[in-house]
Design an enzyme around this catalytic site. Structure first.
Site, PDB file in Angstrom:
ATOM      1  N   GLU A 219      57.296  74.896  44.910  1.00  0.00           N
ATOM      2  CA  GLU A 219      56.030  75.609  44.737  1.00  0.00           C
ATOM      3  C   GLU A 219      55.685  76.616  45.834  1.00  0.00           C
ATOM      4  O   GLU A 219      55.146  77.681  45.525  1.00  0.00           O
ATOM      5  CB  GLU A 219      54.881  74.600  44.610  1.00  0.00           C
ATOM      6  CG  GLU A 219      54.952  73.781  43.333  1.00  0.00           C
ATOM      7  CD  GLU A 219      53.965  72.621  43.356  1.00  0.00           C
ATOM      8  OE1 GLU A 219      54.191  71.661  44.120  1.00  0.00           O
ATOM      9  OE2 GLU A 219      52.976  72.687  42.625  1.00  0.00           O
TER      10      GLU A 219
ATOM     11  N   ARG B 135      43.367  69.982  45.331  1.00  0.00           N
ATOM     12  CA  ARG B 135      44.376  70.742  46.085  1.00  0.00           C
ATOM     13  C   ARG B 135      43.854  72.127  46.470  1.00  0.00           C
ATOM     14  O   ARG B 135      44.283  72.704  47.474  1.00  0.00           O
ATOM     15  CB  ARG B 135      45.714  70.825  45.343  1.00  0.00           C
ATOM     16  CG  ARG B 135      46.876  71.130  46.278  1.00  0.00           C
ATOM     17  CD  ARG B 135      48.226  71.103  45.570  1.00  0.00           C
ATOM     18  NE  ARG B 135      48.935  69.851  45.702  1.00  0.00           N
ATOM     19  CZ  ARG B 135      49.709  69.508  46.744  1.00  0.00           C
ATOM     20  NH1 ARG B 135      49.856  70.339  47.778  1.00  0.00           N
ATOM     21  NH2 ARG B 135      50.321  68.357  46.782  1.00  0.00           N
TER      22      ARG B 135
ATOM     23  N   PHE C 159      49.384  74.213  41.876  1.00  0.00           N
ATOM     24  CA  PHE C 159      48.425  73.146  41.532  1.00  0.00           C
ATOM     25  C   PHE C 159      47.072  73.347  42.217  1.00  0.00           C
ATOM     26  O   PHE C 159      46.546  72.455  42.867  1.00  0.00           O
ATOM     27  CB  PHE C 159      49.049  71.805  41.952  1.00  0.00           C
ATOM     28  CG  PHE C 159      48.554  70.592  41.198  1.00  0.00           C
ATOM     29  CD1 PHE C 159      48.922  70.349  39.888  1.00  0.00           C
ATOM     30  CD2 PHE C 159      47.741  69.650  41.828  1.00  0.00           C
ATOM     31  CE1 PHE C 159      48.489  69.201  39.217  1.00  0.00           C
ATOM     32  CE2 PHE C 159      47.306  68.502  41.169  1.00  0.00           C
ATOM     33  CZ  PHE C 159      47.685  68.279  39.864  1.00  0.00           C
TER      34      PHE C 159
END
Ligand code: MTE
Ligand code: LUZ
Ligand code: MOS
Length: 750
Positions: free
Chosen positions: A706, A304, A338
């Site tokens: 997020e 990611r 992440f």
């Protein structure tokens, strides 16, 4: 529409792991963990502890009936150390005692003979030693090497980013209870009940149908319980398997901070090339991820980082390479974003560097390079972009130039205070980057009294996913929210779940709930047709607890309809499955269409630095954020505020310190500072991006968990700009910007 948990939260009545009543005969676990970060484990002495009051049994690696392994992606993580230790805090032995205090007291009496080996804490050293968790990953678009030859300006540099402690209010923990025929029920504070079930089965040798995992809710997870709840559940399960008694372990804060992994620190190199019009032509980045001693989730986190290495910008020539480096720290893990925030920080650093050298505002470079509709991301997906619209709508609302001018005027007249401003665009892809994980199920029961129970794979951890799912069901049945109840996340009711992560829980589980409710509704409407003398379902709706025909309320109410359906032996339950359509990714080519959609936004962050003391305050974060069509603005605004504060904390005052021996020095709340009510931005202003696009989100309500964290990156560069307004300098890019570092930069010679 308030969060359905607010009433029980404020009354202290919400149930967390530690609130579950103890079953008679419960034993309490405490781990003895490695005091050495790397070495040969020669022997473990437990006899003193065995004699300690209340101790029932002590467990070491040799006692395990199943496999001594909890590594989910790479099998490189024993549950209990066997022959070697790889980080300080690695579990070696487990004490089971009649009370928690007795277990903790006895654990202190265990000793281990360990032959120490050299300790590596620096990812670049690990990479130089060839100690990688997985082979390096790379994204290539265009030809960066050739494109640099055409650039008018090229800048190279290095950035450092530290990790972040999750500091969920509820620490990690689990409670295992024996069920008949050798089975287990495990309560766990986990984002991934199925991950816990798999880990428990592996270490006990039980089949998955013998193990039930149940989760009521978490007092926060933030990624820290996506994978790392497994160990504690596995420890309790092993304890129960060996003693046939219930076993509970709720970690103390210092145990949790010492033994669990955190956000990955990164050390990165960048090279950025621009043409004379400030268009970014080429970008090269190399990321050294500090993975810690085992893989855990480091490989997908690393991936990611690559997915977000160009943030909201279109850059035609990109080469990005990422190394996951094995060090002697606790295995680092998922944390809100992440790996995405780490990738974005580096491109923002490169832009700040270029702006500094070219004597232009970073915002000019940022604005000129925003990704547009039809542009390609380095991983092959074509953008449906709102990067430019979110910038423009934010500007129309907040007037970015005026805010900059205000800071400049303040700086011209202030002696010891400086204001700094920075723009932070964000573009975050929604979906697990591992395509198979993008599936979910929902089980909906309508009871004969008209009340509705919903179970899904989603775990409530404060983000309001249960509220959103209740809204879906209430909406489909035309009922007030009180008629719908969300039940625990349980592997007997919902199997093979993906963890609640990737901001996708409401989308995936909400869509599955939608499918289940649609199926039940269609059956109910069929039952209703003769009762309301309608020929076809056209024009029939369920609204406000009644059946409506062509917008007119009929006399048929919900409860009567439900009871009638039951008497006609119509199925009032449904188990539905949802899988995100149209997504794929192929690591052989490193291209595909991994994301259902992207979330965009633009923030402007303003800070004031006290140039005598090095302290600072965040004056405001103003953002234009892409909610799609929010299902619940109070939940979503809460997610944005929380995300921003957590992002600012990571970038400014939160500082994880491991010493050269791999010992965590910032191991308590007295030595690890997090934002408090006094250090949050004085003003957080949020305007929703106005868009009319269709997307794959549930009711077009885009994922929100997020993306806002990354607005916090703006605080770092705003502080840097304030320092530069005090003194012409080029501070090293080394996050977090603690007050100590600010002070050094204000007065050091660089
Ligand atoms: N909000 C609260 N209050 N507590 C949390 O633990 N976790 C975050 C985010 N917001 C978290 C939170 C993380 S890391 C993710 S991935 C998402 O919530 C997960 O939930 P969602 O998929 O329902 O958005
Ligand atoms: N977890 C995961 C995640 O397993 N895969 C992901 O892509 C992801 N993305 C964000 C947060 N958690
Ligand atoms: Mo969030 S890092 O996907 O749990």
């Amino acid at each position: 529409m308030k969060n359905i948990d607010s009433h029980s939260h404020v009354r202290g009545e919400s149930v967390y792991l530690d609130d579950i009543p103890h079953v008679a005969g419960t034993l309490f676990a405490c781990v003895f963990d490695s005091p050495v970060a790397n070495g040969k484990l020669v022997s473990v002495a437990t006899s003193e502890a065995e004699k300690s009051e209340g101790v029932y049994r002590i467990i070491t690696a040799k006692d395990l009936i199943g496999e001594n392994q909890i590594g989910g992606i790479v099998p490189d993580e024993p549950l209990l150390a066997d022959g070697e230790v790889h980080f300080q805090g690695m579990p070696i032995a487990v004490v089971l005692a009649e009370t928690e205090e007795q277990a903790r007291k006895a654990a202190k009496k265990i000793t281990a003979e360990i032959d120490p080996l050299p300790v590596v804490t620096d990812p670049r050293v690990a990479a130089a030693n060839g100690d990688l968790i997985v082979p390096p990953k790379r994204f290539v678009m265009g030809d960066a090497a050739a494109a640099f030859d055409t650039c008018d300006h090229i800048f190279e540099g290095r950035t450092e980013q530290n990790g972040q402690e999750h500091l969920y209010i509820e620490t990690q923990g689990a409670y295992a209870i024996p069920t008949e025929n050798g089975g287990l029920r495990v309560y766990s504070s986990t984002q991934g009940p199925t991950a816990v079930q798999r880990a428990v089965c592996r270490v006990t040798g039980l089949a998955m149908h013998q193990v039930e995992v149940d989760v009521q809710r978490l007092g926060g997870g933030f990624g820290g319980k996506e994978d790392q709840a497994n160990a504690w559940a596995a420890i309790c399960a092993v304890g129960t398997q060996l003693t046939r008694r219930p076993v509970k372990y709720a970690l103390h804060r210092m145990e949790d901070m010492r033994m669990t992994g955190k956000r990955h620190p990164y050390s990165s190199d960048y090279k950025i090339g621009l043409d004379k019009d400030l268009k970014i032509v080429a970008y090269e980045a190399t990321f050294y991820q500090n993975a810690g001693a085992a893989a855990d989730l480091s490989p997908p986190v690393l991936e990611r980082t690559l997915f977000h290495c160009t943030n909201s910008y279109f850059i035609p020539n990109v080469t990005a390479t990422a190394y996951s480096c094995r060090t002697n720290l606790p295995p680092n893990t998922a944390f809100r974003g992440f790996g995405g925030p780490q990738g974005m920080f580096v491109i923002e650093s490169a832009i700040a560097h270029a702006a500094e050298k070219l004597r232009v505002s970073a915002s000019e470079i940022q604005r000129k390079n925003l990704i547009d509709d039809g542009d390609e991301f380095p991983y092959g997906q074509i953008a449906e972009s709102d990067a430019i619209t979110s910038w423009e709508q934010g500007d129309a609302k907040f007037d970015f130039k005026a805010l900059q001018r205000e800071a400049d005027e303040f700086n011209a007249s202030s002696k010891y205070f400086r204001k700094g401003v920075a723009m932070m665009p964000v573009c975050f892809g929604i979906s697990f980057t591992k395509t198979p994980m993008n599936q979910a199920r929902s089980l909906v029961h309508v009871y004969t009294d008209g009340s509705v129970a919903v179970s899904t794979g989603a775990v409530e951890m404060g983000q309001g996913v249960n509220t959103k799912i209740a809204q879906v069901a209430a909406g489909f049945f035309g009922l007030p929210i009180e008629k719908v109840r969300l039940h625990t996340t349980n592997t007997l009711r919902i199997a093979n779940t993906s963890p609640t992560a990737a901001s996708a829980a409401a989308d995936l589980n909400g869509k599955a709930t939608q499918l289940a409710c649609e199926a039940i509704r269609a059956r109910l409407i069929d039952v209703a047709l003769p009762l309301i003398e309608a020929g076809t379902p056209e024009g029939v709706t369920l609204t406000d607890g009644f059946v409506y025909l062509n917008g007119e309320r009929t006399s048929l109410d919900w409860s009567t309809l439900v009871m009638t359906a039951h008497l006609e032996r119509v199925n009032l339950s449904e188990h539905a499955h949802y899988a995100t359509p149209g997504i794929n990714f192929d690591w052989d080519t490193a291209k595909g269409h991994p994301f259902a959609y992207h979330v965009y936004g633009t923030a402007i962050v303003g800070v004031t630095v006290d140039c005598l003391r090095g302290r600072y305050e965040v004056d405001y974060v103003k953002c234009c954020h892409d909610f799609g069509t929010s299902m619940n603005t109070s939940v979503d605004n809460g997610q944005i505020e929380g995300g921003i504060v957590q992002g600012i904390g990571w970038m400014t005052i939160e500082e994880i310190v491991y010493d050269a021996e791999g010992k965590l020095r910032s191991n308590a709340l007295s030595t690890y500072k997090v934002p408090d009510i006094y250090s949050v931005p004085k003003d957080i202003a949020i305007v929703p991006l106005e868009t009319k696009r269709e997307n794959l989100a549930v009711f077009n309500s885009k994922a929100v968990g997020e993306p806002p964290l990354m607005y916090g990156i703006g605080a770092y560069f705003a502080i840097r700009n304030a320092i530069k307004a005090f003194r012409d300098c080029a501070p090293e890019i080394d996050a977090p910007f603690t007050p100590e570092k600010v002070l050094m930069n204000l007065y050091s010679s660089r």
